[in-house]
Design an enzyme around this catalytic site. Structure first.
Site, PDB file in Angstrom:
ATOM      1  N   ALA A 192      65.985  56.689  27.944  1.00 12.48           N
ATOM      2  CA  ALA A 192      66.262  56.331  29.335  1.00 12.48           C
ATOM      3  C   ALA A 192      66.740  57.491  30.205  1.00 12.48           C
ATOM      4  O   ALA A 192      66.412  57.565  31.373  1.00 12.48           O
ATOM      5  CB  ALA A 192      67.292  55.206  29.349  1.00 12.48           C
ATOM      6  N   ARG A 193      67.532  58.395  29.640  1.00 13.79           N
ATOM      7  CA  ARG A 193      68.167  59.415  30.487  1.00 13.79           C
ATOM      8  C   ARG A 193      67.291  60.625  30.767  1.00 13.79           C
ATOM      9  O   ARG A 193      67.680  61.509  31.523  1.00 13.79           O
ATOM     10  CB  ARG A 193      69.467  59.871  29.832  1.00 13.79           C
ATOM     11  CG  ARG A 193      69.300  60.530  28.472  1.00 13.79           C
ATOM     12  CD  ARG A 193      70.664  60.730  27.828  1.00 13.79           C
ATOM     13  NE  ARG A 193      70.589  61.228  26.465  1.00 13.79           N
ATOM     14  CZ  ARG A 193      71.664  61.410  25.696  1.00 13.79           C
ATOM     15  NH1 ARG A 193      72.861  61.120  26.164  1.00 13.79           N
ATOM     16  NH2 ARG A 193      71.540  61.862  24.473  1.00 13.79           N
ATOM     17  N   GLU A 194      66.108  60.676  30.164  1.00 13.56           N
ATOM     18  CA  GLU A 194      65.253  61.860  30.295  1.00 13.56           C
ATOM     19  C   GLU A 194      64.340  61.700  31.508  1.00 13.56           C
ATOM     20  O   GLU A 194      63.136  61.530  31.382  1.00 13.56           O
ATOM     21  CB  GLU A 194      64.480  62.052  28.982  1.00 13.56           C
ATOM     22  CG  GLU A 194      65.428  62.241  27.802  1.00 13.56           C
ATOM     23  CD  GLU A 194      64.771  62.103  26.427  1.00 13.56           C
ATOM     24  OE1 GLU A 194      63.545  61.923  26.356  1.00 13.56           O
ATOM     25  OE2 GLU A 194      65.506  62.168  25.424  1.00 13.56           O
ATOM     26  N   ASN A 276      62.849  55.493  19.784  1.00 11.92           N
ATOM     27  CA  ASN A 276      62.063  56.519  19.098  1.00 11.92           C
ATOM     28  C   ASN A 276      62.560  56.786  17.674  1.00 11.92           C
ATOM     29  O   ASN A 276      62.299  57.837  17.094  1.00 11.92           O
ATOM     30  CB  ASN A 276      62.034  57.816  19.911  1.00 11.92           C
ATOM     31  CG  ASN A 276      60.793  58.634  19.599  1.00 11.92           C
ATOM     32  OD1 ASN A 276      59.729  58.073  19.310  1.00 11.92           O
ATOM     33  ND2 ASN A 276      60.927  59.959  19.617  1.00 11.92           N
ATOM     34  N   TYR A 331      65.166  67.367  26.609  1.00 12.47           N
ATOM     35  CA  TYR A 331      64.738  68.632  27.147  1.00 12.47           C
ATOM     36  C   TYR A 331      64.665  69.634  26.007  1.00 12.47           C
ATOM     37  O   TYR A 331      65.041  69.295  24.884  1.00 12.47           O
ATOM     38  CB  TYR A 331      65.749  69.113  28.216  1.00 12.47           C
ATOM     39  CG  TYR A 331      67.158  69.290  27.672  1.00 12.47           C
ATOM     40  CD1 TYR A 331      67.604  70.525  27.205  1.00 12.47           C
ATOM     41  CD2 TYR A 331      68.030  68.207  27.591  1.00 12.47           C
ATOM     42  CE1 TYR A 331      68.887  70.678  26.691  1.00 12.47           C
ATOM     43  CE2 TYR A 331      69.303  68.360  27.067  1.00 12.47           C
ATOM     44  CZ  TYR A 331      69.724  69.594  26.625  1.00 12.47           C
ATOM     45  OH  TYR A 331      70.980  69.728  26.099  1.00 12.47           O
ATOM     46  N   TYR A 381      63.889  69.392  15.082  1.00  7.84           N
ATOM     47  CA  TYR A 381      64.656  68.957  13.912  1.00  7.84           C
ATOM     48  C   TYR A 381      63.911  67.815  13.225  1.00  7.84           C
ATOM     49  O   TYR A 381      63.101  67.135  13.853  1.00  7.84           O
ATOM     50  CB  TYR A 381      66.083  68.514  14.275  1.00  7.84           C
ATOM     51  CG  TYR A 381      66.203  67.592  15.471  1.00  7.84           C
ATOM     52  CD1 TYR A 381      65.885  66.241  15.381  1.00  7.84           C
ATOM     53  CD2 TYR A 381      66.661  68.075  16.694  1.00  7.84           C
ATOM     54  CE1 TYR A 381      66.013  65.402  16.471  1.00  7.84           C
ATOM     55  CE2 TYR A 381      66.787  67.233  17.799  1.00  7.84           C
ATOM     56  CZ  TYR A 381      66.463  65.903  17.678  1.00  7.84           C
ATOM     57  OH  TYR A 381      66.587  65.084  18.763  1.00  7.84           O
ATOM     58  N   GLU A 404      58.773  68.168  24.791  1.00  4.85           N
ATOM     59  CA  GLU A 404      60.124  68.232  25.352  1.00  4.85           C
ATOM     60  C   GLU A 404      60.020  69.094  26.603  1.00  4.85           C
ATOM     61  O   GLU A 404      59.716  70.280  26.524  1.00  4.85           O
ATOM     62  CB  GLU A 404      61.109  68.867  24.353  1.00  4.85           C
ATOM     63  CG  GLU A 404      61.335  68.059  23.085  1.00  4.85           C
ATOM     64  CD  GLU A 404      62.254  66.854  23.274  1.00  4.85           C
ATOM     65  OE1 GLU A 404      62.836  66.698  24.365  1.00  4.85           O
ATOM     66  OE2 GLU A 404      62.370  66.059  22.322  1.00  4.85           O
TER      67      GLU A 404
END
Ligand SMILES: [Zn+2]
Length: 440
Positions: A192-194, A276, A331, A381, A404
């Site tokens: 949501a925050r991206e 995700n 990001y 990662y 990203e």
């Protein structure tokens, strides 16, 4: 039963705890720290051990492969954290002194204060601005307006609904031909925050639908492929991030059980699943959590969430027609391909490496930014239950990517408005190169 739970949740959120429906969670004096990991497992272990103790919100997961890790810490823990880091001889940087300042600036830049979800003054195609972040309703209206204006090439599709009953909509774009065409899937906003991710997806939709009239290259891309673009896969989370908690990541489903040690978090952090981490691929593996209060809570079982089920069913219905899958995040500036859940090289690893190398060179050239590329597990990662791995392994889509977007950490998720266009432009360059390479 579920409806009762949702009503209860809303009542508690708005009346008992927050009183004011315009309540927005404050991040006043919350700092963003950054530490170079440098392949040092001890640092990773130390940071993980502090996660719960100091209520750390990792903006990049602390893992051995990460170049560096950034994390948000509330003011109550600053001095404790810094003394632990000093005791362990760990140099750290403070990237952002007060995260709330960035959020306030963003609100002003986007004229968010003046807007509500029903009237924004930017709802027609003519006044739709690509260099603003938009609400869920504005984005939905944008794709509906495009369909109305370009009915021959655009069709709005709904693939399901969210936990809070909001439709998950996207747009199919393509010039009709007599043949069955391969298709490309692009999604954004699963986290949501991206916000730069939906903004970039909106830009791609605009380019394809509007600019095809004047650009033969785009016309060719619409003739060769059908494009399925879903700018907001997690509408509940996005709206919550927009109106209540700017740093919200998960969806908004109510957990079945909450650890007894966190009763005060029941209607806060313990809501929601990291969508995700909810796909049926190595479910429950690395970089996931079984704790509902965690930012990376994977859910009770694979595809437990309506949002991920909707994605699964749509992708399966596209079958072998689906050639390319791209999921947009932020990001860190990376283009990555499978695997995320294991270090092993993918069977198409060589091909994916070569094609991504070309993509990256176009992306980097556009505005001189540096994006890295490689397999997910070794570039960012290891992560389990994520969509690109599931699409690659289970839906057998060879060209499966996770991107990203900007930046590399100075603003993180609160990327200022003036970054929207450059980010979208360089990503669009990359997508065009990718699609041309695939056609060869
Ligand atoms: Zn993400």
């Amino acid at each position: 039963m579920k409806l009762i739970l949702i009503i209860l949740q809303i009542l508690i959120e708005f009346h008992f705890f927050q009183c004011n429906p315009l309540y927005q969670k404050s991040f006043l004096n919350h700092r963003l720290y950054s530490i170079d990991i440098g392949n040092n497992l001890t640092i990773v272990e130390l940071l993980n051990s502090l996660r719960d103790k100091m209520d750390i919100d990792f903006w990049q997961e602390p893992t051995i492969n990460a170049e560096r890790v950034s994390f948000r810490v509330a003011p109550d823990y600053h001095s404790n954290l810094e003394s632990v880091l000093k005791q362990n001889f760990l140099p750290f940087k403070i990237l952002i002194e007060d995260i709330q300042q960035l959020i306030d600036r963003e609100k002003e830049e986007n004229n968010q204060i003046m807007r509500n979800s029903y009237a924004s003054g930017r709802q027609t195609l003519d006044d739709f601005r690509l260099d603003y972040y938009h609400t869920y309703n504005e984005i939905m209206m944008f794709i509906e307006n495009l369909e109305r204006k370009h009915p021959a090439i655009a069709k709005v599709i709904t693939i399901g609904e969210t936990y809070e009953f909001h439709p998950i909509k996207g747009i199919k774009l393509g010039i009709k031909t007599n043949e069955t065409k391969p298709c490309i899937w692009i999604d954004a906003g699963i986290h949501a925050r991206e916000w730069i991710a939906p903004a970039t997806a909106v830009y791609v939709i605009y380019k394809l639908a509007v600019k095809q009239e004047v650009d033969p290259e785009i016309k060719q891309l619409l003739t060769a492929f059908d494009w399925y673009i879903f700018p907001l896969l997690n509408p509940d989370g996005y709206m919550y991030a927009w109106w209540t908690n700017r740093l919200w990541r998960k969806n908004r489903s109510t957990p079945k059980a909450v650890p007894i040690r966190y009763p005060w978090k029941l209607f806060d952090e313990c809501i929601g699943v990291d969508l995700n981490r909810n796909f049926d691929i190595s479910f429950g593996g690395s970089s996931t959590s079984g704790n509902p209060c965690s930012e990376i809570f994977r859910g009770d079982y694979a595809f437990s969430e309506k949002e991920t089920k909707a994605v699964r069913d749509m992708i399966m219905s596209l079958g072998s027609q689906l050639s390319v899958f791209i999921t947009l995040h932020s990001y860190s500036q990376m283009w990555m391909y499978p695997y995320g859940y294991k270090i092993e090289k993918a069977r198409d690893g060589e091909l994916l490496h070569n094609i991504t190398k070309k993509v990256i060179s176009a992306v980097n050239k556009k505005h001189g930014e540096r994006y890295r590329y490689g397999p997910i597990a070794t570039t960012i990662y290891p992560t389990s239950g994520s969509s690109p791995d599931w699409v690659y392994e289970k839906a057998k889509v060879k060209y499966s990517f996770i991107v990203e977007l900007r930046d590399r950490g100075n603003n993180g998720f609160i990327l200022p408005r003036n970054f929207i266009l450059p980010t979208a432009e360089e990503t669009w360059e990359g997508i065009k190169v990718l699609m041309k390479e695939i056609q060869l």
